[in-house]
Design a protein around this motif. Structure first.
Motif, PDB file in Angstrom:
ATOM      1  N   LEU A   1       3.171 -21.576  -7.981  1.00 28.23           N
ATOM      2  CA  LEU A   1       3.393 -20.585  -9.030  1.00 28.23           C
ATOM      3  C   LEU A   1       2.555 -19.333  -8.810  1.00 28.23           C
ATOM      4  O   LEU A   1       2.976 -18.218  -9.150  1.00 28.23           O
ATOM      5  CB  LEU A   1       3.075 -21.196 -10.397  1.00 28.23           C
ATOM      6  N   PHE A   2       1.379 -19.513  -8.245  1.00 25.59           N
ATOM      7  CA  PHE A   2       0.520 -18.371  -7.964  1.00 25.59           C
ATOM      8  C   PHE A   2       0.875 -17.705  -6.631  1.00 25.59           C
ATOM      9  O   PHE A   2       0.853 -16.475  -6.508  1.00 25.59           O
ATOM     10  CB  PHE A   2      -0.940 -18.831  -7.939  1.00 25.59           C
ATOM     11  N   ALA A   3       1.230 -18.495  -5.625  1.00 31.63           N
ATOM     12  CA  ALA A   3       1.389 -17.965  -4.267  1.00 31.63           C
ATOM     13  C   ALA A   3       2.762 -17.364  -4.007  1.00 31.63           C
ATOM     14  O   ALA A   3       2.866 -16.326  -3.341  1.00 31.63           O
ATOM     15  CB  ALA A   3       1.112 -19.078  -3.243  1.00 31.63           C
ATOM     16  N   LEU A   4       3.826 -17.989  -4.496  1.00 34.06           N
ATOM     17  CA  LEU A   4       5.176 -17.563  -4.111  1.00 34.06           C
ATOM     18  C   LEU A   4       5.507 -16.138  -4.557  1.00 34.06           C
ATOM     19  O   LEU A   4       6.032 -15.352  -3.749  1.00 34.06           O
ATOM     20  CB  LEU A   4       6.209 -18.550  -4.656  1.00 34.06           C
ATOM     21  N   PRO A   5       5.254 -15.738  -5.813  1.00 34.69           N
ATOM     22  CA  PRO A   5       5.577 -14.341  -6.160  1.00 34.69           C
ATOM     23  C   PRO A   5       4.831 -13.326  -5.301  1.00 34.69           C
ATOM     24  O   PRO A   5       5.407 -12.328  -4.857  1.00 34.69           O
ATOM     25  CB  PRO A   5       5.174 -14.253  -7.641  1.00 34.69           C
ATOM     26  N   LEU A   6       3.539 -13.575  -5.046  1.00 33.24           N
ATOM     27  CA  LEU A   6       2.765 -12.638  -4.253  1.00 33.24           C
ATOM     28  C   LEU A   6       3.226 -12.631  -2.799  1.00 33.24           C
ATOM     29  O   LEU A   6       3.407 -11.567  -2.190  1.00 33.24           O
ATOM     30  CB  LEU A   6       1.278 -12.998  -4.327  1.00 33.24           C
ATOM     31  N   ALA A   7       3.416 -13.817  -2.221  1.00 29.79           N
ATOM     32  CA  ALA A   7       3.776 -13.898  -0.796  1.00 29.79           C
ATOM     33  C   ALA A   7       5.170 -13.347  -0.540  1.00 29.79           C
ATOM     34  O   ALA A   7       5.376 -12.556   0.397  1.00 29.79           O
ATOM     35  CB  ALA A   7       3.673 -15.351  -0.333  1.00 29.79           C
ATOM     36  N   LEU A   8       6.151 -13.736  -1.350  1.00 26.08           N
ATOM     37  CA  LEU A   8       7.521 -13.261  -1.128  1.00 26.08           C
ATOM     38  C   LEU A   8       7.649 -11.780  -1.450  1.00 26.08           C
ATOM     39  O   LEU A   8       8.359 -11.042  -0.751  1.00 26.08           O
ATOM     40  CB  LEU A   8       8.492 -14.085  -1.985  1.00 26.08           C
ATOM     41  N   GLY A   9       6.969 -11.320  -2.508  1.00 27.00           N
ATOM     42  CA  GLY A   9       6.998  -9.894  -2.813  1.00 27.00           C
ATOM     43  C   GLY A   9       6.358  -9.065  -1.717  1.00 27.00           C
ATOM     44  O   GLY A   9       6.890  -8.011  -1.316  1.00 27.00           O
ATOM     45  N   ALA A  10       5.214  -9.518  -1.197  1.00 22.22           N
ATOM     46  CA  ALA A  10       4.565  -8.800  -0.102  1.00 22.22           C
ATOM     47  C   ALA A  10       5.426  -8.817   1.149  1.00 22.22           C
ATOM     48  O   ALA A  10       5.479  -7.822   1.896  1.00 22.22           O
ATOM     49  CB  ALA A  10       3.195  -9.421   0.183  1.00 22.22           C
ATOM     50  N   ALA A  11       6.108  -9.921   1.413  1.00 20.72           N
ATOM     51  CA  ALA A  11       6.979  -9.994   2.592  1.00 20.72           C
ATOM     52  C   ALA A  11       8.142  -9.014   2.487  1.00 20.72           C
ATOM     53  O   ALA A  11       8.478  -8.317   3.455  1.00 20.72           O
ATOM     54  CB  ALA A  11       7.492 -11.421   2.762  1.00 20.72           C
TER      55      ALA A  11
END
Length: 370
Positions: A76-86
């Motif tokens: 929940l913490f990692a996916l929005p940040l990682a996918l948005g940054a990608a």
């Protein structure tokens, strides 16, 4: 010269055959080693699985719940940040800035889990305990402030859009987010007084019966999410970057904006690759040991509260296996937990590879059609 070339050809063929044989032997050796681990775990756990009285298997339920809870909080913490940054670095970021930021984010994966767990347990957990309301306000407000910055940029004049180009937003957003974080910290007492009667922890206990533990699922999610972000970002960015550019150009030629082309074309085309990245991140979160050991209370609880602790299967194996008697019930329970983790990791990696191969075939068909 011709005779020398002809005489060297058999030697080259021999070298190629030796190299091929070594690579094949290495691949077969790896497969046999993985198969051997699975067979060993199954053999050691078989007496417990064949036992008619399976009531002892209920001991795994809190561990399985804790494993899923920790992984879910991390994702929940990692996916929005990682996918948005990608997505941003693949389609919007300046190539010059991308060449510096992408390797830096990928190097974060080399940070040992014990270091992340130590910082989370010794620094982050006590700070969050003292400033729980501030932490929640910052977690909620920073994403909203990033969206607010995007809306203000969209409404700004051409002059300011040229001075603050979207391709360099990764830099000029930093002071904005710092200012918004300071604003959130300053306004926390007002928010806490208005919404929670001046004491968030007492409000949570009185309204929902939630007790706050210093090392809990929230701390584990933040720390483990930090560890998962680099791998998910790297795989997702590669998948998005491999989307054929003619697809994006065709969508924009038909009148779509770049953002619409990313949402409706690029994400759909790179869907299998993004799914593979998420699965790899989930596998990393499920198998993480040191972060959970150092950042959670290691209490086997069947609780969905993010403010209470948990114990995962990997943490239980690391804590209890050195003291377990070989052949005993505890030993076999821990081996069974290891077998469950092994099967889950094997399934996730296999599914990710199948999806990756499907993505490659799709791109090959697109390239052939073009």
């Amino acid at each position: 010269m011709t005779r020398a070339r002809l005489s060297s050809q058999p030697l080259r063929h021999l070298q190629d055959r030796i190299a091929t044989a070594l690579i094949t032997a290495g691949g077969i050796g790896v497969l046999l080693a993985v198969l051997g681990i699975g067979v060993f775990l199954l053999w050691e756990a078989a007496p417990l699985l064949l036992d008619e009285e399976l009531g002892s298997l209920s001991m795994l339920t809190p561990l399985a719940w804790g494993t899923l809870k920790a992984a879910l909080m991390a994702l929940l913490f990692a996916l929005p940040l990682a996918l948005g940054a990608a997505a941003y670095s693949a389609f919007f970021m300046s190539p010059r800035l991308r060449s510096r930021i992408k390797p830096t984010l990928e190097m974060m994966e080399a940070i040992p889990g014990v270091v992340v767990g130590f910082i989370a347990g010794m620094v982050l957990a006590p700070w969050v305990e003292r400033h729980l309301a501030s932490t929640l306000v910052v977690i909620v407000w920073l994403p909203l402030s990033a969206g607010l910055a995007g809306m203000l940029w969209h409404l700004a004049s051409r002059h300011w859009q040229r001075r603050l180009p979207l391709s360099w937003a990764a830099l000029w957003l930093i002071p904005w987010l710092v200012a918004m974080g300071m604003l959130a910290l300053w306004s926390t007492p007002l928010v806490e007084q208005a919404l929670w009667g001046g004491d968030l922890r007492r409000y949570l206990y009185d309204a929902f019966g939630l007790d706050y533990m210093t090392r809990n699922a929230l701390i584990v999610g933040l720390a483990m999410g930090f560890a998962v972000i680099p791998s998910v970002y790297s795989l997702a960015e590669d998948a998005l970057n491999e989307v054929p550019r003619p697809l994006m150009e065709g969508a924009q030629a038909l009148g779509a904006s770049r953002w619409q082309a990313v949402i409706k074309v690029a994400l759909a085309a790179a869907g299998p690759g993004l799914f593979s990245a998420v699965m790899i991140g989930a596998g990393r979160a499920v198998g993480e040991t040191m972060i959970v050991l150092m950042a959670s209370s290691n209490t086997a609880l069947l609780s969905a509260s993010p403010f209470e602790g948990m114990r995962t299967m990997a943490a239980a194996i690391a804590i209890e296996l050195p003291e377990a008697t070989v052949g005993g019930v505890t030993y076999r329970m821990l081996v069974l937990a290891a077998l469950v983790l092994f099967l889950f990791t094997f399934f996730v990696n296999t599914l990710a590879e199948v999806v990756r191969q499907r993505l490659r075939r799709r791109y090959q068909r697109m390239g052939g059609g073009a």
